[in-house]
Enzyme design. Sequence first.
Site, PDB file in Angstrom:
ATOM      1  N   GLU A 193       0.830  -1.210   0.000  1.00 36.30           N
ATOM      2  CA  GLU A 193       0.000   0.000   0.000  1.00 36.30           C
ATOM      3  C   GLU A 193       0.867   1.264   0.000  1.00 36.30           C
ATOM      4  O   GLU A 193       0.515   2.277  -0.596  1.00 36.30           O
ATOM      5  CB  GLU A 193      -0.964   0.011   1.194  1.00 36.30           C
ATOM      6  CG  GLU A 193      -1.969  -1.140   1.202  1.00 36.30           C
ATOM      7  CD  GLU A 193      -2.738  -1.326  -0.103  1.00 36.30           C
ATOM      8  OE1 GLU A 193      -2.921  -0.340  -0.850  1.00 36.30           O
ATOM      9  OE2 GLU A 193      -3.151  -2.467  -0.389  1.00 36.30           O
ATOM     10  N   HIS A 202     -13.864  -6.965  -5.628  1.00 33.15           N
ATOM     11  CA  HIS A 202     -12.988  -6.347  -6.621  1.00 33.15           C
ATOM     12  C   HIS A 202     -13.706  -6.072  -7.940  1.00 33.15           C
ATOM     13  O   HIS A 202     -13.585  -4.996  -8.503  1.00 33.15           O
ATOM     14  CB  HIS A 202     -11.793  -7.266  -6.918  1.00 33.15           C
ATOM     15  CG  HIS A 202     -10.648  -7.078  -5.985  1.00 33.15           C
ATOM     16  ND1 HIS A 202     -10.608  -7.669  -4.735  1.00 33.15           N
ATOM     17  CD2 HIS A 202      -9.495  -6.383  -6.097  1.00 33.15           C
ATOM     18  CE1 HIS A 202      -9.473  -7.334  -4.146  1.00 33.15           C
ATOM     19  NE2 HIS A 202      -8.779  -6.559  -4.936  1.00 33.15           N
ATOM     20  N   TYR A 253     -12.397  -3.266 -10.549  1.00 33.24           N
ATOM     21  CA  TYR A 253     -11.515  -4.206 -11.244  1.00 33.24           C
ATOM     22  C   TYR A 253     -12.256  -5.027 -12.308  1.00 33.24           C
ATOM     23  O   TYR A 253     -11.732  -6.031 -12.776  1.00 33.24           O
ATOM     24  CB  TYR A 253     -10.847  -5.164 -10.248  1.00 33.24           C
ATOM     25  CG  TYR A 253      -9.596  -4.585  -9.627  1.00 33.24           C
ATOM     26  CD1 TYR A 253      -8.344  -4.811 -10.197  1.00 33.24           C
ATOM     27  CD2 TYR A 253      -9.661  -3.809  -8.485  1.00 33.24           C
ATOM     28  CE1 TYR A 253      -7.193  -4.276  -9.635  1.00 33.24           C
ATOM     29  CE2 TYR A 253      -8.507  -3.268  -7.917  1.00 33.24           C
ATOM     30  CZ  TYR A 253      -7.284  -3.503  -8.498  1.00 33.24           C
ATOM     31  OH  TYR A 253      -6.148  -2.973  -7.947  1.00 33.24           O
TER      32      TYR A 253
END
Length: 705
Positions: free
Chosen positions: A488, A619, A625
Amino acid sequence: MASSASVDDNIESNPLLQDFDFPPFDFVEAKHVRPGIRALLKKLESDLDELEKTVEPSWPKLVEPLEKIVDRLTVVWGIVNHLKAVKDTAELRAAIEEVQPEKVKFQLRVGQSKPIYNAFKAIQESPDWKSLNEARKRIVETQIKEAVLNGVSLEDDKREQFNKIEQELERLSHKFSENVLDATKKFEKLITDKKEIEGLPATSLGLAAQTAVSKGHENATAEHGPWMITLDAPCLFAVMQHARNRALREEVYRANITRASTGDLDNTPIINQILKLRMEKARLLNYNNYAEVSMATKMATVDKAEELLEKLRSASWNAAVQDIEDLKSYSKSQGALEADNLSHWDINFWSERLRESKYNINEEELRPYFSLSKVMDGLFKLAKTLFGIDIEPADGLAPVWNKDVRFFRVKDSSGSPIAYFYFDPYSRPSEKREGAWMDEVVSRSRVMSRNGTTPRLPIAHMVCNQTPPFGDKPSLMTFREVETVFHEFGHALQHMLTKQDEGLVAGIRGIEWDAVELPSQFMENWCYHRDTLMSIAKHYETGESLPEEVYLKLLAARTFRAGSLSLRQLRFASVDLELHTKYIPDGSESVFDVDQRVSKKTQVIPPLPEDRFLCGFNHIFAGGYAAGYYSYKWAEVLSADAFSAFEDVGLDNTKAVKETGHKFRETILALGGGKAPSEVFVEFRGREPSPEALLRHNGLLPVAA
């Protein structure tokens, strides 16, 4: 009835509408959302009217006013959305749900504005086009492409249909993630007999007791229970890896793969509706399927993505088959009754036992070496070595949403601040969504400058979900959690170290989605770098360093089950592409049939017939995504290859590492979306990317005879 004056006063004092350097996270409540967002949209509507009336094909008359409108909405909506992710309440949800359609309607109006679109086209067709710098050209080209994908060319009834679809998709994706969160919260198993949770490490017992206390069992202790088992990641992984009780593992496994697939939290109809609407949207825009729409703004094409996935699949398959064979023979040697018939809930448990015996590494025994504060110190030290920046605590400078949130300032070598970031490390299952993510609070921008001379500085969020401190112990991390923090932080670095002053392509903005994971996955490699790891791995009580032989074992264990782990990602990526290219909603196959079919090629042990993991696949159904999960693998190729530039100069050669780090900063981290990622990569690496480094790092390269 409140008089209109008092309502106006409320608007005046609404924290969402204040002029702030750092968002008033400690002050914003659900009650501020409806009036705040509505007042903001009203203001932006009139700004947009004004822009459409006065627009000219020039930077000051088109791009600057447009950026101001887009930025204001992004920042304010970002605050509200962020609070929903880290401090979820029923009131906040309801407020967001109510104003969301109004926000989407406004975004569509901006995206479909003919005057703005025509002005961008005019810039592109003007004689001045050649003299524009690369970043500005990218902005113009992106805006034109985005406008087309936003339906700017659609006429009346088609446009109306398109807008209905967009509204409904936004609503459904929110509902999807809420169902996942609620279904995760819903599963609770109270255990009172210690025999039933034999094998669980002390940290996990502490966490389970802490959870029990929060559910009203105030006398719960790590030692004597009772213990509350949940599907929250730290608890779920601990049970799957360590619980000797096979029935418990099975129960938790089944609960996890059927999350949000029954009753009023069932995401199945939502999935079908989302896929149907995405298909309709693609057709309206004259694409064959939704994957093509998704790829229109990415580096890859559908064919290229499929080609990469197949290349990695065939490189991983035999290794994964061997992984299962190894587990069978090992569990048999340990007298396991299930050895000849290993099931899904046995794999992680026996993998962990085999890993311990093979490398003599126990994830839990490593935890005391990874206390959060030491890990962060080491990470910041690495950032200084590689990129010449200093990171210092700035707690108290900016308001936060929870007492555990830290705030940091990033300075360049001259000591000037260049960015800030929040860090929210711990799991809070009752109010915070699972996983880990980085997001922007504000991005670097010349147009949004606070003083008219220097660009506005970027601010990032870094959010993780690791084990909180327990009793007098600090937060002790698994090695996986260490990798997650590095990951991250890589995203945050790209957002914060941008040198791009054009706000629309600064930081991670305007970067093709399948290149966005490059810096994050690149940073993970440093967790295996000896000096870096040794600088963070200090025992929290004694201060002693991780023993050298343990480091060597960690290194050796890096490729443990690499084939299986690679296939797991390939299953997700392949089922995602399949659902967005070939799947026909309401046809002969269900989405779960597609998953089963794809899994025949990507899973050595096929999923259970009742596997409904898709119902929790945030996701692709709630996270951006869609037809893009392959990006993890695509970017992993780029990141492994980028890291191999450091390997080439010698990881122990500090001078060369600093020079290469400087080059990485000046290209991959600095250029933002102002240059095509394929060109940025070549500028850094001196050549096109190759998958070889990735296969080598994973131990999946066929060894030459």
